[in-house]
Design a protein around this motif. Structure first.
Motif, mmCIF file in Angstrom:
data_model
loop_
_atom_site.group_PDB
_atom_site.id
_atom_site.type_symbol
_atom_site.label_atom_id
_atom_site.label_comp_id
_atom_site.label_asym_id
_atom_site.label_seq_id
_atom_site.Cartn_x
_atom_site.Cartn_y
_atom_site.Cartn_z
ATOM 1 N N PHE A 207 0.862 -1.177 0.000
ATOM 2 C CA PHE A 207 0.000 0.000 0.000
ATOM 3 C C PHE A 207 0.901 1.230 0.000
ATOM 4 O O PHE A 207 1.695 1.432 0.915
ATOM 5 C CB PHE A 207 -0.920 -0.023 1.223
ATOM 6 N N VAL A 218 -3.041 0.341 -4.158
ATOM 7 C CA VAL A 218 -2.894 -1.077 -3.848
ATOM 8 C C VAL A 218 -2.045 -1.773 -4.914
ATOM 9 O O VAL A 218 -2.256 -1.570 -6.117
ATOM 10 C CB VAL A 218 -4.277 -1.763 -3.767
ATOM 11 N N TRP A 309 -9.707 -1.625 3.478
ATOM 12 C CA TRP A 309 -9.140 -2.950 3.217
ATOM 13 C C TRP A 309 -8.670 -3.529 4.532
ATOM 14 O O TRP A 309 -7.953 -2.855 5.298
ATOM 15 C CB TRP A 309 -7.983 -2.873 2.228
#
Length: 316
Positions: A207, A218, A309
């Motif tokens: 990341f 990402v 996430w």
């Protein structure tokens, strides 16, 4: 309102090498009433969230629909590889996939939502009774064939896609995403960090903070993760959650043990937001609860508005 066909039976359905599967066809257990459909018909509460199991093998990339997810969970599967579960509450994409098979861990993870829809390609026969008993509505190609399509340009099993508009009339809304995460201002402190890599036994995620996007870009296994249109996948917040990953009673068709990821309990985590890393503790007392994030001083830690996430990494 959910289609009436979602009241049909959960049928067994394996899809091909690489997924945990049983045979296809009617398993003889008959229809079961959908709790989500009943609630909606009676006007009790909002429609459920939609959770979709998504392939993350290199052959499955780029995936469809991840950019519309409110939460993306990253789970360990057989051989140390990763699989994704995308949860949709505020937006429904046109297509999601490739869709792959369910795991036992998914049932515990999804208990935090109110009778969610779980879309998956199939499951091994021993797991089907557990799915039947779980407080969710299963959606697979056998129970809802009109909601799934195959992409002829891709090879099976990496070519099955869900049309969300075939199972929900519209997104249920933010209130259905009962993860326990709270959007709000960033906590004080933290450490400036513009790139973080999270490793699984046979997968890695990086990341990278983008000031221009105000989000984390990402990457998967060293390559930028994109939509099928070529746009970069981003996350407003990343939660790296250290959990227990243990052996389960299930194996895939090659005989590999299926890991069970425990998401009820407590432990350490790191929250990435606004270009900084914050050490936190996570706590989920019971399966029906969401996950709380707390600073070392005991204060709640908010997530940033936007996609979250969650990487469920083995603490061992």
């Amino acid at each position: 309102m959910l289609p009436a066909s979602l009241l049909a039976a959960l049928l067994a359905g394996g899809l091909a090498a690489g997924c945990t599967s049983g045979g296809s066809g009617d398993d003889g257990r008959g229809p079961r009433e959908s709790p989500a459909a009943t609630r909606d018909a009676d006007g009790q509460g909002p429609p459920p969230v939609l959770a979709v199991k998504i392939d993350n093998a290199p052959e499955a990339r780029p995936q469809s629909g991840l950019d519309a997810a409110d939460v993306v969970y990253v789970e360990q599967v057989e051989g140390g590889l990763s699989r994704l579960m995308a949860v949709y509450a505020t937006r429904l994409p046109e297509s999601v996939g490739p869709v792959r098979s369910a795991r036992e861990s998914d049932l515990e993870l999804l208990r935090q939502f109110d009778d969610p829809l779980l879309a998956f390609s199939g499951a091994q026969s021993k797991l089907l009774p557990l799915i039947d008993e779980a407080p969710l509505t299963p959606v697979n190609p056998e129970s809802e064939s009109g909601a799934f399509t195959r992409d002829p340009a891709r090879a099976a099993p990496h070519n099955l896609y869900l049309r969300p508009d075939r199972v929900l009339d519209g997104p249920p809304g933010e209130g259905a995403a009962t993860t326990g995460f709270r959007a709000g201002p960033a906590p004080s402190g933290g450490t400036p960090d513009d790139e973080v890599t999270v490793r699984f036994p046979a997968a890695r995620f990086t990341f990278t903070w983008s000031d221009a996007d105000g989000r984390w870009q990402v990457s998967m296994d060293g390559s930028p993760a994109t939509t099928r249109d070529g746009d970069r996948l981003t996350a407003a917040t990343v939660v790296v959650q250290d959990v227990t990953v243990r052996r389960s009673a299930f194996r895939d068709f090659l005989g590999n043990n299926t890991p069970y990821t425990e998401t009820v309990g407590s432990g350490k985590a790191t929250v990435l937001r606004d270009g900084r890393a914050f050490p936190v503790s996570w706590n989920r007392p019971a399966a029906e609860d969401g996950t709380s994030l707390v600073s070392p001083e005991g204060n709640p830690v908010n997530v940033a508005p936007g996609p979250v996430w969650v990487l469920l990494r083995s603490a061992g």
